[in-house]
Scaffold this motif. Sequence first.
Motif, PDB file in Angstrom:
ATOM      1  N   LEU A 158      35.388  38.922  49.018  1.00  0.00           N
ATOM      2  CA  LEU A 158      35.103  39.272  47.626  1.00  0.00           C
ATOM      3  C   LEU A 158      35.543  38.132  46.701  1.00  0.00           C
ATOM      4  N   ALA A 159      36.736  37.596  46.961  1.00  0.00           N
ATOM      5  CA  ALA A 159      37.251  36.503  46.125  1.00  0.00           C
ATOM      6  C   ALA A 159      36.366  35.267  46.240  1.00  0.00           C
ATOM      7  N   PHE A 160      35.940  34.966  47.460  1.00  0.00           N
ATOM      8  CA  PHE A 160      35.051  33.819  47.675  1.00  0.00           C
ATOM      9  C   PHE A 160      33.721  34.059  46.942  1.00  0.00           C
ATOM     10  N   GLY A 161      33.215  35.283  47.051  1.00  0.00           N
ATOM     11  CA  GLY A 161      31.962  35.612  46.367  1.00  0.00           C
ATOM     12  C   GLY A 161      32.068  35.437  44.859  1.00  0.00           C
ATOM     13  N   ARG A 162      33.219  35.755  44.316  1.00  0.00           N
ATOM     14  CA  ARG A 162      33.411  35.572  42.858  1.00  0.00           C
ATOM     15  C   ARG A 162      33.228  34.108  42.475  1.00  0.00           C
ATOM     16  N   VAL A 163      33.745  33.215  43.305  1.00  0.00           N
ATOM     17  CA  VAL A 163      33.591  31.780  43.027  1.00  0.00           C
ATOM     18  C   VAL A 163      32.109  31.404  43.073  1.00  0.00           C
ATOM     19  N   VAL A 164      31.418  31.892  44.097  1.00  0.00           N
ATOM     20  CA  VAL A 164      29.981  31.592  44.233  1.00  0.00           C
ATOM     21  C   VAL A 164      29.231  32.091  42.993  1.00  0.00           C
ATOM     22  N   GLY A 165      29.581  33.286  42.551  1.00  0.00           N
ATOM     23  CA  GLY A 165      28.933  33.852  41.355  1.00  0.00           C
ATOM     24  C   GLY A 165      29.203  33.021  40.110  1.00  0.00           C
ATOM     25  N   LYS A 166      30.428  32.523  39.989  1.00  0.00           N
ATOM     26  CA  LYS A 166      30.772  31.703  38.817  1.00  0.00           C
ATOM     27  C   LYS A 166      29.964  30.411  38.805  1.00  0.00           C
ATOM     28  N   VAL A 167      29.858  29.801  39.971  1.00  0.00           N
ATOM     29  CA  VAL A 167      29.088  28.547  40.059  1.00  0.00           C
ATOM     30  C   VAL A 167      27.636  28.800  39.686  1.00  0.00           C
ATOM     31  N   ALA A 168      27.079  29.888  40.205  1.00  0.00           N
ATOM     32  CA  ALA A 168      25.676  30.211  39.893  1.00  0.00           C
ATOM     33  C   ALA A 168      25.514  30.480  38.403  1.00  0.00           C
ATOM     34  N   ALA A 169      26.478  31.191  37.829  1.00  0.00           N
ATOM     35  CA  ALA A 169      26.352  31.607  36.426  1.00  0.00           C
ATOM     36  C   ALA A 169      26.425  30.424  35.463  1.00  0.00           C
ATOM     37  N   ARG A 170      27.185  29.401  35.830  1.00  0.00           N
ATOM     38  CA  ARG A 170      27.332  28.290  34.881  1.00  0.00           C
ATOM     39  C   ARG A 170      26.332  27.163  35.145  1.00  0.00           C
ATOM     40  N   SER A 171      25.536  27.319  36.173  1.00  0.00           N
ATOM     41  CA  SER A 171      24.592  26.250  36.511  1.00  0.00           C
ATOM     42  C   SER A 171      23.434  26.221  35.510  1.00  0.00           C
ATOM     43  N   PRO A 172      22.947  25.036  35.193  1.00  0.00           N
ATOM     44  CA  PRO A 172      21.757  24.970  34.346  1.00  0.00           C
ATOM     45  C   PRO A 172      20.495  25.380  35.091  1.00  0.00           C
ATOM     46  N   ARG A 173      20.601  25.489  36.414  1.00  0.00           N
ATOM     47  CA  ARG A 173      19.423  25.869  37.199  1.00  0.00           C
ATOM     48  C   ARG A 173      19.435  27.367  37.481  1.00  0.00           C
ATOM     49  N   ARG A 174      18.268  27.893  37.844  1.00  0.00           N
ATOM     50  CA  ARG A 174      18.155  29.319  38.156  1.00  0.00           C
ATOM     51  C   ARG A 174      18.446  29.501  39.649  1.00  0.00           C
ATOM     52  N   ILE A 175      19.548  30.176  39.920  1.00  0.00           N
ATOM     53  CA  ILE A 175      20.031  30.296  41.297  1.00  0.00           C
ATOM     54  C   ILE A 175      19.961  31.747  41.774  1.00  0.00           C
ATOM     55  N   GLY A 176      19.356  31.938  42.932  1.00  0.00           N
ATOM     56  CA  GLY A 176      19.304  33.261  43.554  1.00  0.00           C
ATOM     57  C   GLY A 176      20.295  33.339  44.704  1.00  0.00           C
ATOM     58  N   ILE A 177      20.794  34.533  44.965  1.00  0.00           N
ATOM     59  CA  ILE A 177      21.726  34.731  46.082  1.00  0.00           C
ATOM     60  C   ILE A 177      21.184  35.838  46.986  1.00  0.00           C
ATOM     61  N   ILE A 178      21.129  35.545  48.266  1.00  0.00           N
ATOM     62  CA  ILE A 178      20.682  36.538  49.251  1.00  0.00           C
ATOM     63  C   ILE A 178      21.788  36.719  50.285  1.00  0.00           C
ATOM     64  N   ALA A 179      22.248  37.955  50.441  1.00  0.00           N
ATOM     65  CA  ALA A 179      23.214  38.271  51.501  1.00  0.00           C
ATOM     66  C   ALA A 179      22.453  38.890  52.659  1.00  0.00           C
ATOM     67  N   THR A 180      22.780  38.481  53.874  1.00  0.00           N
ATOM     68  CA  THR A 180      22.049  39.011  55.034  1.00  0.00           C
ATOM     69  C   THR A 180      23.007  39.587  56.078  1.00  0.00           C
ATOM     70  N   GLY A 181      22.492  40.604  56.801  1.00  0.00           N
ATOM     71  CA  GLY A 181      23.254  41.154  57.922  1.00  0.00           C
ATOM     72  C   GLY A 181      23.379  42.660  57.873  1.00  0.00           C
ATOM     73  N   GLY A 182      24.031  43.221  58.918  1.00  0.00           N
ATOM     74  CA  GLY A 182      24.292  44.652  58.965  1.00  0.00           C
ATOM     75  C   GLY A 182      23.011  45.478  59.128  1.00  0.00           C
ATOM     76  N   LEU A 183      23.101  46.801  59.062  1.00  0.00           N
ATOM     77  CA  LEU A 183      24.355  47.503  58.802  1.00  0.00           C
ATOM     78  C   LEU A 183      25.013  47.845  60.153  1.00  0.00           C
ATOM     79  N   SER A 184      25.335  49.120  60.409  1.00  0.00           N
ATOM     80  CA  SER A 184      26.054  49.415  61.647  1.00  0.00           C
ATOM     81  C   SER A 184      25.202  49.064  62.870  1.00  0.00           C
ATOM     82  N   HIS A 185      25.773  48.295  63.769  1.00  0.00           N
ATOM     83  CA  HIS A 185      25.147  48.008  65.065  1.00  0.00           C
ATOM     84  C   HIS A 185      26.185  47.318  65.944  1.00  0.00           C
TER      85      HIS A 185
END
Lengths: 279, 85
Positions: A158-185
């Motif tokens: 979660l803490a690492f994700g917050r950093v990623v979100g901050k970088v995306a939010a302050r970027s002059p470019r339009r950045i998308g984030i995709i999380a992959t994986g799961g669920l139970s298996h």
Amino acid sequence: MTLSFACAVSHAPGMTAWAEAAPPPQRDCINGGFARLKDELDASRSEVLILLTSEHWANFFLDHIGAFCIGRAAAYRGPIEPWLKVDKAEIKGDPELATELLEASYDEGVEPSFAYELEFDHGTMVPLHFLAPRMDRPVVPIFFNTLAAPQPSAKRCLAFGRVVGKVAARSPRRIGIIATGGLSHDPGERHHGVIDIEFDRRFMAAMAGGEVRRLARYSRAEFAAAGAGAFELLSWVALAGALDGRKGEAIVYEAVKPWATGIGMMAFPDAAPAPQVSG
Amino acid sequence: MSLYALQKLIRDVNRKPACRDAYFQSAETFAAGYDLSAEERAALVSMNVGELYAMGVHGLLLRPFTLLRQMPEEDYLKAIRGGPQ
């Protein structure tokens, strides 16, 4: 604010390799979910994608394994699996954004590793196949150690994700984030084929509600009880960190027996403001 | 003790074509290049999947390894659930 798009999706290889094994109503629902997310991604005009993805012994072994690894390559190739029924492709990287993510992480007290060579397997290629089939947007992959114990804690993701979100939010470019994986298996393990629908629904409800405190409390034991593959949801937790409590929508959940996994998809239509129309 | 070496061998066979060829030519000769215990070597050479799993080989290493020999899923699950064959 230039986080332009966010979603979380499962990446089961069965979705492409043995798609026909799933009952048609389930397949239709899943394909419909991917179609909706693809439309949202296209409409977002995202210029680059950060991929929060899982390692499956494709790039790393126990000789050296870290909690998170950011790709700094100029290009990536995949899939490594010849049987995946996804065409081999080369996908451009974004070393500049990767470096920015590394520096921001170090500044914020999270130290991911980095790599100039990474290959993509189903964990990255299956979502790209459905969401960005032209493979023409540059990407920065972030691999999570979801398979060799001890996996990073949900709190840390979660803490690492917050950093990623901050970088995306302050970027002059339009950045998308995709999380992959799961669920139970539980791939390759004793409970292969067991799908914990209750766990899956609870986890998706927490994601939909932006319940970051609850997500941060998920323990290794809770993930392990839902199968070894449930650790892949650490990337979803990181996405929740990047979104910092913003609510989402669980648009698909199907327990697909022939693919031996719970398939889920989350949309976050409020992740970004609507693109400004000039003129 | 040497689970690390055992898993390294299996990962090498799964991911490196030259290792795969050498393994299929002679599992015994190939295994001699890794620091395995006698039990591990025996389980590997006899392809005792239940024993390899019980020794701690990760499922996402072991299942792809068995797929190289076209082991059906049903047989694989029976082997790892039932312990040594």
